[in-house]
Scaffold this motif. Structure first.
Motif, PDB file in Angstrom:
ATOM      1  N   TYR A   7       0.855  -1.181   0.000  1.00 35.72           N
ATOM      2  CA  TYR A   7       0.000   0.000   0.000  1.00 35.72           C
ATOM      3  C   TYR A   7       0.891   1.231   0.000  1.00 35.72           C
ATOM      4  O   TYR A   7       2.008   1.213   0.517  1.00 35.72           O
ATOM      5  CB  TYR A   7      -0.888   0.040   1.249  1.00 35.72           C
ATOM      6  CG  TYR A   7      -2.083  -0.886   1.213  1.00 35.72           C
ATOM      7  CD1 TYR A   7      -1.967  -2.226   1.564  1.00 35.72           C
ATOM      8  CD2 TYR A   7      -3.346  -0.414   0.853  1.00 35.72           C
ATOM      9  CE1 TYR A   7      -3.070  -3.078   1.538  1.00 35.72           C
ATOM     10  CE2 TYR A   7      -4.453  -1.250   0.835  1.00 35.72           C
ATOM     11  CZ  TYR A   7      -4.303  -2.573   1.176  1.00 35.72           C
ATOM     12  OH  TYR A   7      -5.405  -3.401   1.155  1.00 35.72           O
ATOM     13  N   GLN A  57       0.905   5.541   0.854  1.00 36.21           N
ATOM     14  CA  GLN A  57       0.193   6.618   1.560  1.00 36.21           C
ATOM     15  C   GLN A  57       0.791   7.956   1.154  1.00 36.21           C
ATOM     16  O   GLN A  57       1.968   8.231   1.412  1.00 36.21           O
ATOM     17  CB  GLN A  57       0.302   6.424   3.073  1.00 36.21           C
ATOM     18  CG  GLN A  57      -0.506   7.413   3.888  1.00 36.21           C
ATOM     19  CD  GLN A  57      -0.404   7.134   5.385  1.00 36.21           C
ATOM     20  OE1 GLN A  57       0.605   6.662   5.879  1.00 36.21           O
ATOM     21  NE2 GLN A  57      -1.469   7.422   6.107  1.00 36.21           N
ATOM     22  N   ARG A  60      -3.773  11.483   2.947  1.00 38.64           N
ATOM     23  CA  ARG A  60      -4.617  10.528   2.233  1.00 38.64           C
ATOM     24  C   ARG A  60      -4.599   9.192   2.950  1.00 38.64           C
ATOM     25  O   ARG A  60      -3.723   8.912   3.769  1.00 38.64           O
ATOM     26  CB  ARG A  60      -4.100  10.344   0.791  1.00 38.64           C
ATOM     27  CG  ARG A  60      -4.053  11.609  -0.042  1.00 38.64           C
ATOM     28  CD  ARG A  60      -5.442  12.060  -0.439  1.00 38.64           C
ATOM     29  NE  ARG A  60      -6.152  11.086  -1.237  1.00 38.64           N
ATOM     30  CZ  ARG A  60      -6.020  10.968  -2.554  1.00 38.64           C
ATOM     31  NH1 ARG A  60      -5.194  11.769  -3.214  1.00 38.64           N
ATOM     32  NH2 ARG A  60      -6.710  10.060  -3.211  1.00 38.64           N
ATOM     33  N   GLY A  61      -5.568   8.349   2.635  1.00 36.38           N
ATOM     34  CA  GLY A  61      -5.583   7.004   3.194  1.00 36.38           C
ATOM     35  C   GLY A  61      -4.586   6.113   2.502  1.00 36.38           C
ATOM     36  O   GLY A  61      -3.825   6.535   1.634  1.00 36.38           O
ATOM     37  N   LEU A  62      -4.585   4.857   2.884  1.00 30.11           N
ATOM     38  CA  LEU A  62      -3.707   3.871   2.277  1.00 30.11           C
ATOM     39  C   LEU A  62      -4.298   3.429   0.939  1.00 30.11           C
ATOM     40  O   LEU A  62      -5.447   2.999   0.875  1.00 30.11           O
ATOM     41  CB  LEU A  62      -3.561   2.668   3.208  1.00 30.11           C
ATOM     42  CG  LEU A  62      -2.951   2.974   4.573  1.00 30.11           C
ATOM     43  CD1 LEU A  62      -3.155   1.816   5.532  1.00 30.11           C
ATOM     44  CD2 LEU A  62      -1.475   3.292   4.431  1.00 30.11           C
ATOM     45  N   PHE A 117      -4.085   0.891  -2.311  1.00 33.13           N
ATOM     46  CA  PHE A 117      -3.605  -0.418  -2.738  1.00 33.13           C
ATOM     47  C   PHE A 117      -2.745  -0.292  -3.989  1.00 33.13           C
ATOM     48  O   PHE A 117      -3.104   0.411  -4.934  1.00 33.13           O
ATOM     49  CB  PHE A 117      -4.811  -1.311  -3.014  1.00 33.13           C
ATOM     50  CG  PHE A 117      -4.489  -2.610  -3.673  1.00 33.13           C
ATOM     51  CD1 PHE A 117      -4.744  -2.803  -5.023  1.00 33.13           C
ATOM     52  CD2 PHE A 117      -3.947  -3.656  -2.949  1.00 33.13           C
ATOM     53  CE1 PHE A 117      -4.470  -4.007  -5.636  1.00 33.13           C
ATOM     54  CE2 PHE A 117      -3.664  -4.864  -3.553  1.00 33.13           C
ATOM     55  CZ  PHE A 117      -3.929  -5.042  -4.902  1.00 33.13           C
ATOM     56  N   LYS A 170      -0.872  -7.074  -4.958  1.00 33.85           N
ATOM     57  CA  LYS A 170      -0.966  -8.167  -3.998  1.00 33.85           C
ATOM     58  C   LYS A 170      -0.412  -9.445  -4.603  1.00 33.85           C
ATOM     59  O   LYS A 170      -0.406  -9.630  -5.835  1.00 33.85           O
ATOM     60  CB  LYS A 170      -2.417  -8.394  -3.585  1.00 33.85           C
ATOM     61  CG  LYS A 170      -3.307  -8.898  -4.713  1.00 33.85           C
ATOM     62  CD  LYS A 170      -4.728  -9.162  -4.243  1.00 33.85           C
ATOM     63  CE  LYS A 170      -5.585  -9.638  -5.410  1.00 33.85           C
ATOM     64  NZ  LYS A 170      -6.996  -9.877  -5.007  1.00 33.85           N
ATOM     65  N   LEU A 173       4.949   7.364   1.256  1.00 33.38           N
ATOM     66  CA  LEU A 173       5.233   6.375   2.301  1.00 33.38           C
ATOM     67  C   LEU A 173       4.660   5.032   1.853  1.00 33.38           C
ATOM     68  O   LEU A 173       3.476   4.960   1.509  1.00 33.38           O
ATOM     69  CB  LEU A 173       4.594   6.836   3.602  1.00 33.38           C
ATOM     70  CG  LEU A 173       4.890   6.077   4.895  1.00 33.38           C
ATOM     71  CD1 LEU A 173       6.374   6.012   5.175  1.00 33.38           C
ATOM     72  CD2 LEU A 173       4.166   6.743   6.056  1.00 33.38           C
ATOM     73  N   PHE A 229       3.924   0.929   2.502  1.00 33.60           N
ATOM     74  CA  PHE A 229       3.723  -0.073   3.543  1.00 33.60           C
ATOM     75  C   PHE A 229       3.568  -1.451   2.910  1.00 33.60           C
ATOM     76  O   PHE A 229       2.762  -1.643   1.992  1.00 33.60           O
ATOM     77  CB  PHE A 229       2.454   0.218   4.352  1.00 33.60           C
ATOM     78  CG  PHE A 229       2.558   1.405   5.251  1.00 33.60           C
ATOM     79  CD1 PHE A 229       2.087   2.640   4.840  1.00 33.60           C
ATOM     80  CD2 PHE A 229       3.111   1.289   6.519  1.00 33.60           C
ATOM     81  CE1 PHE A 229       2.163   3.742   5.660  1.00 33.60           C
ATOM     82  CE2 PHE A 229       3.197   2.397   7.352  1.00 33.60           C
ATOM     83  CZ  PHE A 229       2.717   3.626   6.923  1.00 33.60           C
TER      84      PHE A 229
END
Lengths: 110, 113
Positions: free
Chosen positions: B36, B38, B42-44, B46, B49, B88, B90
């Motif tokens: 993810y 960021q 803002r939110g995370l 996608f 996967k 950022l 994650f």
């Protein structure tokens, strides 16, 4: 692209007060989550919710916390008797094939 | 218990150069691995996967990640970095039957013009 919406974006409260953080998940999703991120730390799982009940919770999610889906669209996190250490960014997520996250609510406990 | 390690807090890359953001994981059973991103305020979001299948996974914005089971790694890569990739990042893991995501501490990627 569908979005998870969180309100408010920033909540300031006094220690000991109760707060309710609100989330509108993506409309056809059935699984909902709350995570939190203390400043400078990693994102931590709090709770997952499915079929109107908690499916899993972390050790952080004690009796101070509760979740509810009061209607067909909202998903809320209630924090009772807030403490200074509850100050964090709280993220809501809902899951289709992946988890989609909202922009977060920054909770500041003074 | 499942865990994720992102050994680098900060990665700086010149624009146009290839980038790698490292991630290793620990989980019982078969891992479900995610990246993810960021952006500020803002939110995370996608990126990509890995569930099963091809070890090289392609995702959004030209990113890809390589699953290495023997090294328990899932490094994020991009052949040519853009300034707009600065954010950022994650890494996260879950396993079948346990849908919660466990995140790493994040890596701040800065692309230098």
């Amino acid at each position: 692209e569908p979005e998870v919406t969180q309100t408010p974006s920033h909540q300031v409260t006094q220690m000991g007060q109760e707060v309710i953080l609100r989330c509108v998940p993506i409309s056809n999703h059935l699984y909902f989550y709350w995570y939190r991120q203390i400043l400078g730390q990693k994102v931590e799982f709090l709770v997952s919710f499915y079929n109107n009940e908690i499916s899993e919770k972390s050790e952080i999610f004690d009796d101070q916390f509760s979740v509810e889906r009061p209607d067909g669209s909202n998903f809320t996190l209630k924090i009772r008797s807030t403490k200074l250490e509850d100050s964090a960014m709280y993220f809501c997520a809902s899951r289709g094939n992946i988890q989609y996250f909202g922009a977060g609510t920054r909770l500041s406990v003074l | 218990a499942q865990s994720v390690a992102q050994p680098e807090d900060q990665v700086n890359v010149a624009e146009g150069n290839p980038l790698t953001v490292k991630c290793t994981y620990s989980v019982s059973g078969n891992p479900y691995l995610f990246w993810y991103v960021q952006y500020p305020n803002r939110g995370l979001q996608f990126l990509l996967k890995y569930i099963t299948g091809d070890n090289l996974v392609k995702g959004s914005y030209g990113f890809e990640a390589e699953f290495n089971k023997s090294q328990t790694s899932f490094h994020l890569k991009k052949p040519s970095a853009l300034v707009s990739d600065s954010a950022l990042y994650f890494c996260a893991v879950s396993n079948f039957g346990n849908e919660k995501l466990t995140f790493g501490t994040g890596t701040r990627l800065t692309i230098i013009p």
